[in-house]
Design a protein around this motif. Structure first.
Motif, mmCIF file in Angstrom:
data_model
loop_
_atom_site.group_PDB
_atom_site.id
_atom_site.type_symbol
_atom_site.label_atom_id
_atom_site.label_comp_id
_atom_site.label_asym_id
_atom_site.label_seq_id
_atom_site.Cartn_x
_atom_site.Cartn_y
_atom_site.Cartn_z
ATOM 1 N N ALA A 91 -1.482 -7.147 0.579
ATOM 2 C CA ALA A 91 -1.808 -8.525 0.968
ATOM 3 C C ALA A 91 -1.476 -9.500 -0.163
ATOM 4 O O ALA A 91 -0.900 -10.570 0.080
ATOM 5 N N ALA A 92 -1.807 -9.132 -1.388
ATOM 6 C CA ALA A 92 -1.526 -10.002 -2.535
ATOM 7 C C ALA A 92 -0.026 -10.191 -2.737
ATOM 8 O O ALA A 92 0.425 -11.258 -3.162
ATOM 9 N N ALA A 93 0.749 -9.159 -2.417
ATOM 10 C CA ALA A 93 2.203 -9.224 -2.583
ATOM 11 C C ALA A 93 2.903 -9.841 -1.375
ATOM 12 O O ALA A 93 4.092 -10.147 -1.448
ATOM 13 N N GLY A 94 2.172 -9.990 -0.269
ATOM 14 C CA GLY A 94 2.784 -10.526 0.943
ATOM 15 C C GLY A 94 3.679 -9.518 1.647
ATOM 16 O O GLY A 94 4.698 -9.873 2.240
ATOM 17 N N ILE A 95 3.269 -8.254 1.575
ATOM 18 C CA ILE A 95 4.024 -7.152 2.173
ATOM 19 C C ILE A 95 3.098 -6.422 3.139
ATOM 20 O O ILE A 95 1.918 -6.239 2.851
ATOM 21 N N HIS A 96 3.624 -5.990 4.276
ATOM 22 C CA HIS A 96 2.800 -5.252 5.226
ATOM 23 C C HIS A 96 2.305 -3.969 4.576
ATOM 24 O O HIS A 96 3.042 -3.299 3.851
ATOM 25 N N ARG A 97 1.053 -3.615 4.826
ATOM 26 C CA ARG A 97 0.443 -2.461 4.167
ATOM 27 C C ARG A 97 1.166 -1.155 4.501
ATOM 28 O O ARG A 97 1.282 -0.270 3.654
ATOM 29 N N THR A 98 1.668 -1.023 5.711
ATOM 30 C CA THR A 98 2.405 0.187 6.082
ATOM 31 C C THR A 98 3.687 0.310 5.271
ATOM 32 O O THR A 98 4.026 1.384 4.772
ATOM 33 N N TYR A 99 4.381 -0.812 5.110
ATOM 34 C CA TYR A 99 5.612 -0.811 4.324
ATOM 35 C C TYR A 99 5.311 -0.499 2.861
ATOM 36 O O TYR A 99 6.044 0.238 2.214
ATOM 37 N N MET A 100 4.197 -1.045 2.364
ATOM 38 C CA MET A 100 3.809 -0.777 0.975
ATOM 39 C C MET A 100 3.611 0.720 0.766
ATOM 40 O O MET A 100 4.016 1.276 -0.261
ATOM 41 N N GLY A 101 2.996 1.383 1.729
ATOM 42 C CA GLY A 101 2.808 2.825 1.649
ATOM 43 C C GLY A 101 4.134 3.566 1.604
ATOM 44 O O GLY A 101 4.290 4.540 0.859
ATOM 45 N N LEU A 102 5.100 3.107 2.387
ATOM 46 C CA LEU A 102 6.421 3.730 2.374
ATOM 47 C C LEU A 102 7.109 3.543 1.024
ATOM 48 O O LEU A 102 7.753 4.460 0.521
ATOM 49 N N VAL A 103 6.943 2.370 0.434
ATOM 50 C CA VAL A 103 7.511 2.116 -0.891
ATOM 51 C C VAL A 103 6.877 3.056 -1.906
ATOM 52 O O VAL A 103 7.574 3.711 -2.682
ATOM 53 N N GLU A 104 5.561 3.157 -1.898
ATOM 54 C CA GLU A 104 4.857 4.003 -2.872
ATOM 55 C C GLU A 104 5.192 5.485 -2.716
ATOM 56 O O GLU A 104 5.162 6.223 -3.687
ATOM 57 N N ARG A 105 5.508 5.899 -1.509
ATOM 58 C CA ARG A 105 5.876 7.299 -1.289
ATOM 59 C C ARG A 105 7.371 7.537 -1.496
ATOM 60 O O ARG A 105 7.839 8.672 -1.365
ATOM 61 N N GLY A 106 8.123 6.486 -1.820
ATOM 62 C CA GLY A 106 9.550 6.630 -2.048
ATOM 63 C C GLY A 106 10.344 6.887 -0.792
ATOM 64 O O GLY A 106 11.435 7.440 -0.831
ATOM 65 N N ARG A 107 9.797 6.471 0.342
ATOM 66 C CA ARG A 107 10.436 6.725 1.635
ATOM 67 C C ARG A 107 11.424 5.638 2.027
ATOM 68 O O ARG A 107 12.227 5.836 2.930
ATOM 69 N N VAL A 108 11.341 4.474 1.395
ATOM 70 C CA VAL A 108 12.264 3.376 1.672
ATOM 71 C C VAL A 108 12.811 2.843 0.354
ATOM 72 O O VAL A 108 12.161 2.951 -0.686
ATOM 73 N N ALA A 109 13.994 2.269 0.432
ATOM 74 C CA ALA A 109 14.590 1.606 -0.726
ATOM 75 C C ALA A 109 14.218 0.130 -0.624
ATOM 76 O O ALA A 109 14.693 -0.583 0.260
ATOM 77 N N ALA A 110 13.337 -0.306 -1.494
ATOM 78 C CA ALA A 110 12.866 -1.693 -1.467
ATOM 79 C C ALA A 110 14.018 -2.646 -1.781
ATOM 80 O O ALA A 110 14.843 -2.368 -2.652
ATOM 81 N N THR A 111 14.053 -3.756 -1.078
ATOM 82 C CA THR A 111 15.061 -4.771 -1.363
ATOM 83 C C THR A 111 14.697 -5.485 -2.659
ATOM 84 O O THR A 111 13.567 -5.381 -3.156
#
Length: 74
Positions: free
Chosen positions: A28-48
């Motif tokens: 929420a503080a970063a303005g990113i959906h929480r589900t997407y944040m989880g994917l970033v933290e698990r290394g499942r997506v390449a963040a833009t």
């Protein structure tokens, strides 16, 4: 060998925890959906680069510093 997105995810998780954020409140503080944040933290997506900047801003650092932290995760 881990990928940059996996190392970034580990760095984000570590820095978020050190800042005493839950994953949901940090997203929420970063303005990113929480589900997407989880994917970033698990290394499942390449963040833009835009997402990287949002995460770095929420952590109070420059995107380059966040990438440096990811490189330390080797």
């Amino acid at each position: 060998m881990s990928t940059i997105q996996q190392r970034l995810g580990r760095a984000v998780r570590r820095l978020r925890a050190q800042a005493d954020y839950s994953q949901e409140s940090f997203a929420a503080a970063a303005g990113i959906h929480r589900t997407y944040m989880g994917l970033v933290e698990r290394g499942r997506v390449a963040a833009t680069i835009v997402t990287l900047e949002k995460i770095a801003d929420a952590l109070g650092m420059a995107p380059s510093e966040l990438l440096t932290e990811a490189e330390r995760e080797r």
